[in-house]
Design a protein around this motif. Structure first.
Motif, PDB file in Angstrom:
ATOM      1  N   PHE A  92       0.765  -1.141   0.047  1.00 32.76           N
ATOM      2  CA  PHE A  92      -0.028  -0.148  -0.032  1.00 32.76           C
ATOM      3  C   PHE A  92       0.766   1.262   0.085  1.00 32.76           C
ATOM      4  O   PHE A  92       1.569   1.491   0.856  1.00 32.76           O
ATOM      5  CB  PHE A  92      -0.755  -0.137   1.398  1.00 32.76           C
ATOM      6  CG  PHE A  92      -1.863  -1.238   1.318  1.00 32.76           C
ATOM      7  CD1 PHE A  92      -2.632  -1.593   0.500  1.00 32.76           C
ATOM      8  CD2 PHE A  92      -1.453  -2.309   2.269  1.00 32.76           C
ATOM      9  CE1 PHE A  92      -3.465  -2.684   0.529  1.00 32.76           C
ATOM     10  CE2 PHE A  92      -2.349  -3.235   2.345  1.00 32.76           C
ATOM     11  CZ  PHE A  92      -3.365  -3.399   1.334  1.00 32.76           C
ATOM     12  N   PRO A  93       0.962   2.127  -0.914  1.00 34.54           N
ATOM     13  CA  PRO A  93       1.833   2.956  -1.182  1.00 34.54           C
ATOM     14  C   PRO A  93       1.677   4.326  -0.267  1.00 34.54           C
ATOM     15  O   PRO A  93       2.793   4.906   0.380  1.00 34.54           O
ATOM     16  CB  PRO A  93       1.617   3.734  -2.639  1.00 34.54           C
ATOM     17  CG  PRO A  93       0.194   3.115  -2.765  1.00 34.54           C
ATOM     18  CD  PRO A  93      -0.373   1.884  -2.246  1.00 34.54           C
ATOM     19  N   HIS A  94       0.488   4.457   0.600  1.00 34.33           N
ATOM     20  CA  HIS A  94       0.272   5.332   1.492  1.00 34.33           C
ATOM     21  C   HIS A  94       0.616   4.969   2.748  1.00 34.33           C
ATOM     22  O   HIS A  94       0.435   5.836   3.701  1.00 34.33           O
ATOM     23  CB  HIS A  94      -1.337   5.833   1.313  1.00 34.33           C
ATOM     24  CG  HIS A  94      -2.314   4.760   1.607  1.00 34.33           C
ATOM     25  ND1 HIS A  94      -2.457   3.694   0.573  1.00 34.33           N
ATOM     26  CD2 HIS A  94      -3.033   4.476   2.688  1.00 34.33           C
ATOM     27  CE1 HIS A  94      -3.319   2.838   1.263  1.00 34.33           C
ATOM     28  NE2 HIS A  94      -3.763   3.431   2.493  1.00 34.33           N
ATOM     29  N   LEU A  95       1.134   3.841   2.894  1.00 32.88           N
ATOM     30  CA  LEU A  95       1.148   3.214   4.386  1.00 32.88           C
ATOM     31  C   LEU A  95       2.626   2.818   4.580  1.00 32.88           C
ATOM     32  O   LEU A  95       3.338   2.646   3.495  1.00 32.88           O
ATOM     33  CB  LEU A  95       0.609   1.875   4.527  1.00 32.88           C
ATOM     34  CG  LEU A  95      -0.933   1.868   4.514  1.00 32.88           C
ATOM     35  CD1 LEU A  95      -1.603   0.319   4.952  1.00 32.88           C
ATOM     36  CD2 LEU A  95      -1.496   2.877   5.634  1.00 32.88           C
ATOM     37  N   ARG A  96       3.262   3.270   5.618  1.00 34.06           N
ATOM     38  CA  ARG A  96       4.702   3.138   5.935  1.00 34.06           C
ATOM     39  C   ARG A  96       4.924   1.687   6.088  1.00 34.06           C
ATOM     40  O   ARG A  96       4.072   0.666   5.938  1.00 34.06           O
ATOM     41  CB  ARG A  96       5.034   3.674   7.154  1.00 34.06           C
ATOM     42  CG  ARG A  96       4.950   5.105   7.161  1.00 34.06           C
ATOM     43  CD  ARG A  96       5.349   5.768   8.442  1.00 34.06           C
ATOM     44  NE  ARG A  96       5.007   7.238   8.658  1.00 34.06           N
ATOM     45  CZ  ARG A  96       5.701   8.081   8.347  1.00 34.06           C
ATOM     46  NH1 ARG A  96       6.804   7.880   7.749  1.00 34.06           N
ATOM     47  NH2 ARG A  96       5.423   9.486   8.082  1.00 34.06           N
ATOM     48  N   VAL A  97       6.333   1.143   5.846  1.00 36.11           N
ATOM     49  CA  VAL A  97       6.538  -0.299   5.925  1.00 36.11           C
ATOM     50  C   VAL A  97       6.069  -1.083   6.999  1.00 36.11           C
ATOM     51  O   VAL A  97       5.386  -2.238   6.738  1.00 36.11           O
ATOM     52  CB  VAL A  97       8.044  -0.403   6.028  1.00 36.11           C
ATOM     53  CG1 VAL A  97       8.603  -2.002   6.075  1.00 36.11           C
ATOM     54  CG2 VAL A  97       8.805  -0.075   4.555  1.00 36.11           C
ATOM     55  N   GLY A  98       6.282  -0.661   8.195  1.00 35.35           N
ATOM     56  CA  GLY A  98       5.831  -1.033   9.454  1.00 35.35           C
ATOM     57  C   GLY A  98       4.164  -1.458   9.144  1.00 35.35           C
ATOM     58  O   GLY A  98       3.663  -2.783   9.654  1.00 35.35           O
ATOM     59  N   GLU A  99       3.524  -0.507   8.701  1.00 32.09           N
ATOM     60  CA  GLU A  99       1.838  -0.548   8.566  1.00 32.09           C
ATOM     61  C   GLU A  99       1.733  -1.608   7.598  1.00 32.09           C
ATOM     62  O   GLU A  99       0.490  -2.387   7.867  1.00 32.09           O
ATOM     63  CB  GLU A  99       1.343   0.654   8.357  1.00 32.09           C
ATOM     64  CG  GLU A  99       1.395   1.854   9.307  1.00 32.09           C
ATOM     65  CD  GLU A  99       1.205   3.250   8.839  1.00 32.09           C
ATOM     66  OE1 GLU A  99       0.552   3.979   9.541  1.00 32.09           O
ATOM     67  OE2 GLU A  99       1.558   3.709   7.790  1.00 32.09           O
ATOM     68  N   ASP A 135       9.635   2.918   9.086  1.00 34.04           N
ATOM     69  CA  ASP A 135       8.908   4.150   9.114  1.00 34.04           C
ATOM     70  C   ASP A 135       9.089   4.696   7.643  1.00 34.04           C
ATOM     71  O   ASP A 135       8.605   5.577   7.336  1.00 34.04           O
ATOM     72  CB  ASP A 135       9.280   5.183   9.984  1.00 34.04           C
ATOM     73  CG  ASP A 135       8.741   4.699  11.481  1.00 34.04           C
ATOM     74  OD1 ASP A 135       7.811   4.116  11.712  1.00 34.04           O
ATOM     75  OD2 ASP A 135       9.782   4.884  12.374  1.00 34.04           O
ATOM     76  N   ARG A 136       9.570   3.838   6.749  1.00 38.73           N
ATOM     77  CA  ARG A 136       9.826   4.336   5.340  1.00 38.73           C
ATOM     78  C   ARG A 136       8.355   4.244   4.469  1.00 38.73           C
ATOM     79  O   ARG A 136       7.773   3.360   4.614  1.00 38.73           O
ATOM     80  CB  ARG A 136      10.933   3.731   4.500  1.00 38.73           C
ATOM     81  CG  ARG A 136      12.268   4.187   5.011  1.00 38.73           C
ATOM     82  CD  ARG A 136      13.482   3.560   4.399  1.00 38.73           C
ATOM     83  NE  ARG A 136      14.694   3.840   4.933  1.00 38.73           N
ATOM     84  CZ  ARG A 136      15.812   3.594   4.365  1.00 38.73           C
ATOM     85  NH1 ARG A 136      15.906   2.976   3.078  1.00 38.73           N
ATOM     86  NH2 ARG A 136      16.913   3.941   5.043  1.00 38.73           N
TER      87      ARG A 136
END
Length: 369
Positions: A92-99, A135-136
């Motif tokens: 998901f491009p709008h979510l950070r890696v952790g998300e 967080d990227r």
């Protein structure tokens, strides 16, 4: 070994189309194995994979996952229990890696502190430092890093089964090689049942415990371990599909172990003499027990030639040894222990013998037996 996935008489036919995409397919996949599905374009391998988690519903037949018929269960719940990795990654491009990694965990309503811990565990497992990557955003990652995040997300809920559809097809060859090695490393740790679609026979041979070669409408032309597939193709279709260079592919299946190495002739790097006096043969020069290179006594120059060595810790194969021998032109590949100490050599003749033995046709059965 118990079966993790069983496909029984699976058929897929789309309305208005006379041709079956998949017809009367039977396939058993054992727990803890990597099974590669391979075949020509349009043969039904991706459709078969998607029917395993019911992204595509079969027209008829039964699908058993860990002994339970899943064709009558809630497909959403089924998909949450099976990891899925695709070529395009699908982050998901709008979510950070952790998300992204925690997406399924949030759907499963895991406690927040447990999710945080699990995300960091998964990123660490796939070789991404959580403090650097958590967080990227996906746009800040390379193709290989995105693929690793995709694998971390698929494994986050600890599924017993992982489905992969051309997972490394969109990355460059060097990154692809690194990701393949990473998958094998992961599998040694997590021991999942993995089903992977590929178009690349070399990838299938490298990764698979078994390979299913599909013909038209997902007809299984052969389902076998890589060595058997290469040495004993079931029919002309399989033989033509896997193509040539089988000897090299077989070598990539054969691990080099310490007991297979020969001691070789060694000399002290400072004296250039062996156990029997003046050097008149090719030998490996050792400096405090570590290989410094070859000394070619047959050439009479007595100079040590610097050379590459292969650490046993990298789990090398006969293909690695042959590659080094061909690159250097030396009589054998030098191997070292984890501390850099000399372990022995694998000679070119041993590689030739391995090819001949592995590709030797199976003996014909006596008609009376």
């Amino acid at each position: 070994m118990a079966e993790a996935i069983e496909l029984k008489n699976i058929t897929k036919q789309y309305p208005g189309h006379g041709k079956h995409v998949v017809k009367d397919l039977n396939l058993d996949i054992s727990r803890g194995e990597i099974v590669m599905l391979i075949g020509p374009s349009g043969c039904g391998k991706t459709t078969t994979l998607k029917m395993m988690n019911r992204l595509i519903e079969p027209t008829s037949g039964s699908i058993f996952v860990n002994g339970a018929d899943v064709t009558t269960t809630d497909p959403t719940e089924l998909r949450r229990s099976i990891g899925y990795v695709i070529q395009q990654v699908g982050l998901f491009p709008h979510l950070r890696v952790g998300e992204n990694v925690s997406a399924v965990l949030r759907l499963l309503k895991w406690p927040k502190n447990r999710i945080t811990q699990r995300v960091d565990e998964m990123l660490d497992l796939v070789g991404l430092d959580p403090s650097l990557y958590r967080d990227r955003f996906p746009k800040e990652l390379s193709g290989g890093q995105k693929q690793r995040v995709g694998v971390a997300r698929a494994l986050a809920a600890d599924p017993l089964i992982l489905l992969m559809d051309e997972p490394f097809g969109a990355v460059d060859p060097i990154t692809r090689s690194h990701l393949q090695a990473e998958l094998l490393r992961l599998q040694r740790e997590i021991q999942k049942t993995i089903v992977c679609v590929t178009h690349d026979i070399d990838e299938a041979v490298l990764l698979g415990d078994k390979i299913a070669v599909f013909g038209t409408s997902a007809r299984i032309e052969q389902y076998a371990a890589p060595a058997e597939l290469l040495s004993q193709p079931a029919n002309e279709f399989v033989e033509n599909f896997i193509g040539g260079s089988n000897s090299i592919r077989v070598l990539s299946l054969l691990p080099v172990t310490p007991d297979q190495l020969r001691p070789g002739r060694t000399v002290d790097a400072g004296s250039n003499t062996g156990q029997h006096g003046v050097l008149d043969e090719d030998a490996i020069a050792l400096d405090n027990g570590r290989p410094a290179g070859w000394v070619f006594g047959s050439r009479g120059d007595r100079e040590i030639t610097t050379t590459e060595t292969i650490p046993l810790a990298t789990r090398p194969t006969y293909a690695d040894a042959l590659d080094l021998i061909m690159k250097t032109g030396e009589p054998g590949a030098i191997f070292t222990h984890a501390d850099g100490a000399y372990a022995g050599i694998l000679e070119l003749g041993q590689v030739h013998a391995a090819i001949a033995t592995t590709l030797e046709p199976a003996p014909m059965m006596d008609a009376a037996s």
